[in-house]
Design a protein around this motif. Sequence first.
Motif, PDB file in Angstrom:
ATOM      1  N   THR A  76      27.428 -10.399  20.935  1.00 54.40           N
ATOM      2  CA  THR A  76      27.534  -9.769  19.625  1.00 54.40           C
ATOM      3  C   THR A  76      28.197 -10.713  18.612  1.00 54.40           C
ATOM      4  O   THR A  76      28.864 -11.690  18.985  1.00 54.40           O
ATOM      5  CB  THR A  76      28.372  -8.479  19.690  1.00 54.40           C
ATOM      6  N   LYS A  77      27.999 -10.376  17.352  1.00 52.28           N
ATOM      7  CA  LYS A  77      28.602 -11.164  16.274  1.00 52.28           C
ATOM      8  C   LYS A  77      30.131 -11.144  16.394  1.00 52.28           C
ATOM      9  O   LYS A  77      30.788 -12.173  16.217  1.00 52.28           O
ATOM     10  CB  LYS A  77      28.165 -10.592  14.929  1.00 52.28           C
ATOM     11  N   LEU A  78      30.689  -9.991  16.709  1.00 48.41           N
ATOM     12  CA  LEU A  78      32.138  -9.873  16.838  1.00 48.41           C
ATOM     13  C   LEU A  78      32.668 -10.730  17.990  1.00 48.41           C
ATOM     14  O   LEU A  78      33.692 -11.399  17.868  1.00 48.41           O
ATOM     15  CB  LEU A  78      32.540  -8.412  17.027  1.00 48.41           C
ATOM     16  N   MET A  79      31.938 -10.746  19.103  1.00 53.69           N
ATOM     17  CA  MET A  79      32.359 -11.565  20.240  1.00 53.69           C
ATOM     18  C   MET A  79      32.299 -13.046  19.879  1.00 53.69           C
ATOM     19  O   MET A  79      33.193 -13.818  20.229  1.00 53.69           O
ATOM     20  CB  MET A  79      31.490 -11.275  21.468  1.00 53.69           C
ATOM     21  N   ARG A  80      31.262 -13.455  19.155  1.00 46.30           N
ATOM     22  CA  ARG A  80      31.165 -14.850  18.715  1.00 46.30           C
ATOM     23  C   ARG A  80      32.353 -15.214  17.819  1.00 46.30           C
ATOM     24  O   ARG A  80      32.930 -16.288  17.943  1.00 46.30           O
ATOM     25  CB  ARG A  80      29.863 -15.097  17.976  1.00 46.30           C
ATOM     26  N   GLU A  81      32.711 -14.293  16.910  1.00 48.01           N
ATOM     27  CA  GLU A  81      33.858 -14.539  16.027  1.00 48.01           C
ATOM     28  C   GLU A  81      35.141 -14.684  16.840  1.00 48.01           C
ATOM     29  O   GLU A  81      35.948 -15.579  16.586  1.00 48.01           O
ATOM     30  CB  GLU A  81      34.007 -13.399  15.022  1.00 48.01           C
ATOM     31  N   LEU A  82      35.313 -13.827  17.819  1.00 42.24           N
ATOM     32  CA  LEU A  82      36.499 -13.906  18.676  1.00 42.24           C
ATOM     33  C   LEU A  82      36.570 -15.262  19.377  1.00 42.24           C
ATOM     34  O   LEU A  82      37.615 -15.918  19.371  1.00 42.24           O
ATOM     35  CB  LEU A  82      36.479 -12.779  19.711  1.00 42.24           C
ATOM     36  N   ILE A  83      35.476 -15.688  19.948  1.00 40.08           N
ATOM     37  CA  ILE A  83      35.456 -16.959  20.667  1.00 40.08           C
ATOM     38  C   ILE A  83      35.745 -18.118  19.732  1.00 40.08           C
ATOM     39  O   ILE A  83      36.504 -19.027  20.061  1.00 40.08           O
ATOM     40  CB  ILE A  83      34.126 -17.130  21.422  1.00 40.08           C
ATOM     41  N   GLU A  84      35.162 -18.088  18.537  1.00 40.67           N
ATOM     42  CA  GLU A  84      35.427 -19.150  17.562  1.00 40.67           C
ATOM     43  C   GLU A  84      36.910 -19.212  17.217  1.00 40.67           C
ATOM     44  O   GLU A  84      37.491 -20.301  17.108  1.00 40.67           O
ATOM     45  CB  GLU A  84      34.601 -18.924  16.301  1.00 40.67           C
ATOM     46  N   ARG A  85      37.529 -18.071  17.059  1.00 38.52           N
ATOM     47  CA  ARG A  85      38.960 -18.047  16.734  1.00 38.52           C
ATOM     48  C   ARG A  85      39.799 -18.505  17.919  1.00 38.52           C
ATOM     49  O   ARG A  85      40.790 -19.213  17.756  1.00 38.52           O
ATOM     50  CB  ARG A  85      39.362 -16.654  16.267  1.00 38.52           C
TER      51      ARG A  85
END
Length: 71
Positions: free
Chosen positions: A2-11
């Motif tokens: 998901t987009k949210l999971m991608r954002e979490l990983i990037e952070r």
Amino acid sequence: MTKLMRELIERLETLPDAEQDALAREFLSVLEGEVYVLTPEQEEEVRKALEDGEPVMEEEEARRFLRGLGA
């Protein structure tokens, strides 16, 4: 993913390795069904902190605490 999971990983990737490892251990323990249970004293501290609206600890103190979980 998901987009949210991608954002979490990037952070997460921006954090130092030790912090990444500490958080990864926490995430894995949640996925494995492990549950952290607060003591009655800890529950009381959380309740009071929520009532007064003040942070329980400063950001750097929280980072040191999280680093300690990985030790």
